[in-house]
Design a protein around this motif. Sequence first.
Motif, PDB file in Angstrom:
ATOM      1  N   LEU A  11       0.974  -1.199  -0.054  1.00 34.70           N
ATOM      2  CA  LEU A  11       0.000   0.009  -0.018  1.00 34.70           C
ATOM      3  C   LEU A  11       0.847   1.193  -0.056  1.00 34.70           C
ATOM      4  CD1 LEU A  11      -2.520  -0.975   2.705  1.00 34.70           C
ATOM      5  CD2 LEU A  11      -2.723  -1.249   0.335  1.00 34.70           C
ATOM      6  N   ASP A 183      -9.993   6.556   3.641  1.00 35.57           N
ATOM      7  CA  ASP A 183      -9.960   5.343   3.325  1.00 35.57           C
ATOM      8  C   ASP A 183     -10.339   4.226   4.093  1.00 35.57           C
ATOM      9  OD1 ASP A 183      -8.136   6.232   1.041  1.00 35.57           O
ATOM     10  OD2 ASP A 183      -6.253   5.321   1.763  1.00 35.57           O
ATOM     11  N   ARG A 216      -8.423  -3.616   0.817  1.00 34.94           N
ATOM     12  CA  ARG A 216      -7.806  -2.469   1.355  1.00 34.94           C
ATOM     13  C   ARG A 216      -6.555  -1.780  -0.113  1.00 34.94           C
ATOM     14  NH1 ARG A 216      -7.254  -5.756   5.668  1.00 34.94           N
ATOM     15  NH2 ARG A 216      -8.428  -4.779   7.686  1.00 34.94           N
ATOM     16  N   TRP A 217      -5.970  -2.781  -0.664  1.00 35.98           N
ATOM     17  CA  TRP A 217      -5.503  -2.319  -1.872  1.00 35.98           C
ATOM     18  C   TRP A 217      -6.300  -1.530  -3.080  1.00 35.98           C
ATOM     19  CZ3 TRP A 217      -5.860  -4.480  -6.739  1.00 35.98           C
ATOM     20  CH2 TRP A 217      -4.744  -3.945  -7.730  1.00 35.98           C
ATOM     21  N   ARG A 220      -6.933   1.846  -2.011  1.00 37.90           N
ATOM     22  CA  ARG A 220      -5.524   2.672  -1.906  1.00 37.90           C
ATOM     23  C   ARG A 220      -5.346   3.128  -3.352  1.00 37.90           C
ATOM     24  NH1 ARG A 220      -2.703   5.852  -2.299  1.00 37.90           N
ATOM     25  NH2 ARG A 220      -0.552   6.315  -1.467  1.00 37.90           N
ATOM     26  N   ARG A 223      -7.515   5.695  -4.551  1.00 37.34           N
ATOM     27  CA  ARG A 223      -7.459   7.092  -4.025  1.00 37.34           C
ATOM     28  C   ARG A 223      -6.009   7.738  -4.993  1.00 37.34           C
ATOM     29  NH1 ARG A 223      -8.371  10.497  -0.274  1.00 37.34           N
ATOM     30  NH2 ARG A 223      -9.581   9.213   0.708  1.00 37.34           N
ATOM     31  N   GLU A 224      -5.357   6.840  -5.247  1.00 40.94           N
ATOM     32  CA  GLU A 224      -4.123   7.504  -6.020  1.00 40.94           C
ATOM     33  C   GLU A 224      -4.506   7.649  -7.295  1.00 40.94           C
ATOM     34  OE1 GLU A 224       0.058   8.414  -5.878  1.00 40.94           O
ATOM     35  OE2 GLU A 224      -1.210   7.821  -4.424  1.00 40.94           O
TER      36      GLU A 224
END
Length: 313
Positions: A11, A183, A216-217, A220, A223-224
């Motif tokens: 992450l 997140d 979770r990945w 993340r 968001r990026e």
Amino acid sequence: MDDSPPNRYRLDTASSATVNLPDGRTLGYAQYGLLTGLAVFYLHGLPGSRLEGALFDAPAITPLARIISIDRPGYGLSSPQPNRTILDHAKDVDYLAKHLNLDSYAVLGISGGGPYALACAAALPADKLKAVLIICGLGPPEIGKKGMDWWHWIGFTIGFRFFPGACRWLFSRETLGRLDLTDQERFDRFQQEWSKARSKAHPKDVAALDDPDLMRWLVRNYREAHQQGLNVGFVPDGKLITTDFGFQIKDIRSDLPIHLWYGKHDTHAPQSHGEGIAARLGPNARLRIENETHGSLTWNCRVRALEDLLEAM
């Protein structure tokens, strides 16, 4: 999410870097996997970011290659590029290859990265580019939309081309596109939504979406992807891959091995796209149809597909 045990998918952004391009733009990228291995440029999906390369990093898998994962313009660390073309991204890949002093390399495009992988196949130097892998990649508009679900059919026929503002608004209201949430909040909301939708999901997708590490990945990565806003990365990207590519697949050099992996149950980038691309490529295409969906094809087959790519190099 920071309080969770170590994630199987990285992450962090510790492997990220940027390079200044000749036109003044910044190109973001990250390196994963076996850094002394054969170089493979990873071209992310729609939407996506350089963090997708973590799929091929330890401890997600045993690293087999040096994965160089690139942010397209307007995503992650890469500057927007107004009026760009699909072929323009091949120039960015070429510049980064020279910057990294690579003598040879391969290209791997997933989903929305498929058109860009084809552009690389058409434009990158024959003495440098040794092989191409496309996993559930979208083909050009003339292939048609047979096998797509209604949501993707609308988006890739009229949505991105004629109603980009509506596409931006709709996606910004989905949980993974809600950058007004933390997140952790997006992760919690996604888990709640999945618990309600799980019983209707394809069995191939259940194992992946039940995995909190993968969720979770994904949170993340999204968001990026959208940190600069949906209007500079996601929306222009969607419009580009639903209009004329600017080159003909049939003109790609016949001595370049191109491996195509598609899912029998994929309703995003369906089997028909793999068949259409293979028909246009001719004898240099290696088409495989797996008993997978759009998502499960990547999670379940990425190691075997990468092994095929490295062997072709």
